[in-house]
Design an enzyme around this catalytic site. Structure first.
Site, PDB file in Angstrom:
ATOM      1  N   TYR A 154       0.083 -22.158  30.934  1.00  0.00           N
ATOM      2  CA  TYR A 154       1.336 -21.989  30.194  1.00  0.00           C
ATOM      3  C   TYR A 154       1.210 -22.473  28.740  1.00  0.00           C
ATOM      4  O   TYR A 154       1.891 -22.001  27.843  1.00  0.00           O
ATOM      5  CB  TYR A 154       2.448 -22.728  30.935  1.00  0.00           C
ATOM      6  CG  TYR A 154       3.828 -22.126  30.788  1.00  0.00           C
ATOM      7  CD1 TYR A 154       4.041 -20.755  30.892  1.00  0.00           C
ATOM      8  CD2 TYR A 154       4.920 -22.939  30.561  1.00  0.00           C
ATOM      9  CE1 TYR A 154       5.305 -20.215  30.766  1.00  0.00           C
ATOM     10  CE2 TYR A 154       6.201 -22.411  30.444  1.00  0.00           C
ATOM     11  CZ  TYR A 154       6.386 -21.052  30.544  1.00  0.00           C
ATOM     12  OH  TYR A 154       7.646 -20.535  30.424  1.00  0.00           O
ATOM     13  N   LYS A 161       8.976 -24.744  25.842  1.00  0.00           N
ATOM     14  CA  LYS A 161      10.024 -24.996  26.852  1.00  0.00           C
ATOM     15  C   LYS A 161      10.451 -26.469  26.839  1.00  0.00           C
ATOM     16  O   LYS A 161      11.630 -26.767  27.049  1.00  0.00           O
ATOM     17  CB  LYS A 161       9.541 -24.589  28.244  1.00  0.00           C
ATOM     18  CG  LYS A 161       9.434 -23.087  28.458  1.00  0.00           C
ATOM     19  CD  LYS A 161      10.763 -22.385  28.248  1.00  0.00           C
ATOM     20  CE  LYS A 161      10.736 -20.940  28.701  1.00  0.00           C
ATOM     21  NZ  LYS A 161      11.907 -20.186  28.228  1.00  0.00           N
TER      22      LYS A 161
END
Ligand SMILES: NC(=O)c1ccc[n+]([C@@H]2O[C@H](COP(=O)([O-])OP(=O)(O)OC[C@H]3O[C@@H](n4cnc5c(N)ncnc54)[C@H](O)[C@@H]3O)[C@@H](O)[C@H]2O)c1
Length: 255
Positions: A154, A161
């Site tokens: 990620y 995020k």
């Protein structure tokens, strides 16, 4: 009109296919009494075609969240369809390929900056663009992928995020006086265009299949959408700065 969101007027961003989490939010919201205005980015004609698949065809306004003119004109464009907003859904994320799939150590700042602009800063920009239409009781809801951990592929999207999760808390802080809430839904992995752009996304799929206590469907956007509806509704009147996990319970389990 009846339903959880009876009479509510919502702005829903992030529809690009009918697999988009935002599409499920818009569909369920309409089924539960809300009036929905969509925003689209890039392939507008595609978004307009998808919008026709909703129970009620919804108007589509073009918004690139990095475009200050689009943001400045947003309230007026929305007013052409509804006289105010009770909720805003931020369902937007993007990171250049260099930022994903193990590229953490090499991604250049320009690419990281794009990821942060589209995926993090835009949460605040979108809320501020919609603010003139909102009143006490209004809600902003966004989508995150649990950023308390570093995930294998990620990379900078995870950092984006983490920033989004913090930005939501700051929005809660700064808009609380106006009676406006800000909350996020931390969804488990779902097969959408955004997910497919992450090299190695199948690692998440396997992990969730093995470990989520409630099990997890990679193709069912409805649980995440339901949580968005709940947070947009009047049933969380004193909840803000919160993150609700909709991940089959994965986050609660140690490895
Ligand atoms: N799919 C997952 O596994 C998953 C899990 C947790 C959280 N999320 C989050 O859910 C949200 C929605 O993603 P999705 O999975 O439904 O994928 P999706 O690809 O269907 O939606 C992403 C949307 O972001 C929009 N977008 C990208 N750049 C933009 C820009 N500059 N301006 C405006 N819009 C822009 C795209 O047009 C698209 O509609 C994202 O924030 C994503 O990170 C996804």
């Amino acid at each position: 009109m009846s339903g959880l969101l009876a009479g509510k007027r919502l702005l829903v961003t992030g529809v690009i296919t009918d697999a988009s989490i935002a599409f499920s939010v818009a569909k369920l919201a309409q089924e539960n009494g809300a009036q929905v205005v969509l925003t689209g980015y890039g392939r507008l004609s595609l978004v307009e075609r998808i919008a026709k698949r909703l129970p009620e065809p919804a108007p589509v306004i073009e918004v690139d969240v990095t475009n200050t003119e689009h943001l400045a004109g947003l309230a007026d464009r929305v007013r052409e369809h509804v006289d105010g907003l009770d909720g805003v859904v931020h369902s937007i994320g993007f990171a250049p390929q260099s930022c994903l799939g193990g590229g953490f150590l090499d991604a250049p700042w320009e690419d990281v900056a794009t990821a942060l602009h589209v995926s993090t800063f835009s949460y605040k920009s979108l809320a501020m663009a919609a603010l003139p239409l909102m009143s006490p009781g209004g809600a902003v809801v966004g989508l995150t992928f649990d950023a308390t951990k570093a995930w294998p592929v990620y990379d900078w999207m995870g950092v984006a995020k983490a920033g989004l999760e913090s930005a939501s808390r700051y929005l809660a802080l700064h808009l609380g006086k106006q009676g406006i809430r800000s909350n996020l839904v931390a969804a488990g992995p779902l097969r959408t265009i955004a997910a497919k752009s992450i090299p190695g996304f199948d690692q998440f799929e396997d992990a969730w299949a093995e470990r989520a206590p409630l099990g997890w469907s990679l193709t069912d956007q409805e649980p995440a959408a339901r949580a968005c509806l709940a947070l947009l509704s009047d049933w969380f009147p004193a909840t803000t700065g919160e993150i609700v996990h909709v991940d089959g319970g994965y986050h609660a389990i140690g490895s």
